[in-house]
Scaffold this motif. Structure first.
Motif, short mmCIF file in Angstrom:
data_model
loop_
_atom_site.label_atom_id
_atom_site.label_comp_id
_atom_site.label_asym_id
_atom_site.label_seq_id
_atom_site.Cartn_x
_atom_site.Cartn_y
_atom_site.Cartn_z
N VAL A 1 3.31 -5.92 25.36
CA VAL A 1 3.01 -4.53 25.68
C VAL A 1 3.39 -3.72 24.45
O VAL A 1 4.47 -3.90 23.88
CB VAL A 1 3.80 -4.03 26.91
CG1 VAL A 1 3.57 -2.56 27.15
CG2 VAL A 1 3.43 -4.85 28.13
N TYR A 2 2.48 -2.87 24.02
CA TYR A 2 2.73 -1.99 22.88
C TYR A 2 3.14 -0.63 23.44
O TYR A 2 2.47 -0.08 24.31
CB TYR A 2 1.48 -1.84 22.03
CG TYR A 2 0.98 -3.14 21.45
CD1 TYR A 2 1.59 -3.71 20.35
CD2 TYR A 2 -0.12 -3.79 22.00
CE1 TYR A 2 1.13 -4.90 19.80
CE2 TYR A 2 -0.60 -4.97 21.46
CZ TYR A 2 0.03 -5.52 20.36
OH TYR A 2 -0.44 -6.70 19.83
N ILE A 3 4.26 -0.08 22.93
CA ILE A 3 4.77 1.19 23.41
C ILE A 3 5.04 2.10 22.23
O ILE A 3 5.76 1.72 21.29
CB ILE A 3 6.07 0.99 24.23
CG1 ILE A 3 5.82 0.04 25.40
CG2 ILE A 3 6.60 2.34 24.72
CD1 ILE A 3 7.08 -0.36 26.13
N GLY A 4 4.48 3.31 22.29
CA GLY A 4 4.78 4.31 21.29
C GLY A 4 6.16 4.87 21.52
O GLY A 4 6.54 5.13 22.66
N GLY A 5 6.91 5.05 20.47
CA GLY A 5 8.27 5.52 20.62
C GLY A 5 8.46 6.95 20.15
O GLY A 5 7.79 7.40 19.23
N GLY A 6 9.38 7.64 20.77
CA GLY A 6 9.78 8.95 20.32
C GLY A 6 10.48 8.87 18.97
O GLY A 6 10.77 9.88 18.34
N ASP A 7 10.74 7.65 18.52
CA ASP A 7 11.39 7.41 17.23
C ASP A 7 10.37 7.20 16.10
O ASP A 7 10.71 6.72 15.04
CB ASP A 7 12.31 6.19 17.33
CG ASP A 7 11.56 4.93 17.74
OD1 ASP A 7 10.35 4.99 18.04
OD2 ASP A 7 12.19 3.86 17.77
N SER A 8 9.10 7.55 16.35
CA SER A 8 8.01 7.41 15.37
C SER A 8 7.66 5.95 15.07
O SER A 8 7.10 5.65 14.04
CB SER A 8 8.32 8.14 14.07
OG SER A 8 8.46 9.52 14.31
N ALA A 9 7.98 5.06 15.98
CA ALA A 9 7.67 3.64 15.79
C ALA A 9 6.78 3.15 16.93
O ALA A 9 6.78 3.71 18.02
CB ALA A 9 8.94 2.80 15.75
N LEU A 10 6.01 2.11 16.63
CA LEU A 10 5.28 1.39 17.66
C LEU A 10 6.07 0.12 17.93
O LEU A 10 6.44 -0.60 17.00
CB LEU A 10 3.86 1.04 17.20
CG LEU A 10 3.02 0.34 18.26
CD1 LEU A 10 2.69 1.29 19.41
CD2 LEU A 10 1.73 -0.20 17.66
N HIS A 11 6.37 -0.13 19.21
CA HIS A 11 7.18 -1.27 19.61
C HIS A 11 6.30 -2.29 20.33
O HIS A 11 5.42 -1.90 21.10
CB HIS A 11 8.29 -0.82 20.57
CG HIS A 11 9.19 0.20 19.98
ND1 HIS A 11 10.44 -0.12 19.49
CD2 HIS A 11 9.03 1.53 19.79
CE1 HIS A 11 11.01 0.98 19.04
NE2 HIS A 11 10.19 1.99 19.21
N ALA A 12 6.53 -3.57 20.10
CA ALA A 12 5.88 -4.63 20.86
C ALA A 12 6.95 -5.32 21.70
O ALA A 12 7.98 -5.75 21.17
CB ALA A 12 5.20 -5.63 19.93
#
Length: 157
Positions: free
Chosen positions: A22-33
């Motif tokens: 699952v790819y999640i956009g972060g409030g930390d300006s990162a894309l997480h997998a």
């Protein structure tokens, strides 16, 4: 440190077509997998708020929010988190990406002045079409790989 996942605008998560991440956009300006059981696979800093990821068999596309209200860039990443390309887009772009065969569509502006832009997997931008005309074209026919992004097809561009 606690990571902030999710964003302030638009949907900020997308599952890969094979269900492996699952790819999640972060409030930390990162894309997480993230793996299905919650294990973090990677995080890539994209330096702007991540909006609207769209997962495909070949990786993930996402809009990035700059200083204004709308998206300012379209970014493509490989399944391992490597940035393939990043392109500036018109301010006021849609908060959502739309798959169309092997293309990714982004709307900009409103229906009176806006346009639909199509991007190929390699980042090539096809000629824009006025947004008002986009809704009257012939239907798109895509392949049968299951992700809506493969096979042959035509777009009313």
């Amino acid at each position: 440190m606690t990571e902030v996942l999710g964003g302030s605008r638009g949907r900020c998560a997308a599952a890969s077509p094979d269900g492996s991440r699952v790819y999640i956009g972060g409030g930390d300006s990162a894309l997480h997998a993230i793996a299905p059981r919650g294990r973090k696979l990677w995080a890539t800093n994209l330096h702007e708020q991540v909006m609207s990821p769209l997962a495909t068999a070949d990786g993930v596309y996402c809009l990035l929010q700059g200083e204004g209200d709308g998206a300012s860039k379209l970014c493509a990443l490989a399944p391992d988190g490597t940035v393939r390309w990043s392109k500036p887009i018109d301010e006021g772009a849609s908060q959502f990406l739309v798959p169309a065969c092997e293309l990714v569509l982004v709307t900009t502006g409103d229906t009176a002045k806006g346009a639909v832009r199509a991007y190929a997997p390699d980042g090539t931008e096809l000629p824009a079409m006025p947004a008002a005309a986009a809704s009257v074209g012939k239907p798109t026919k895509c392949g049968s790989r299951g992700d809506g992004m493969s096979g042959s097809g035509t777009l009313p561009l």
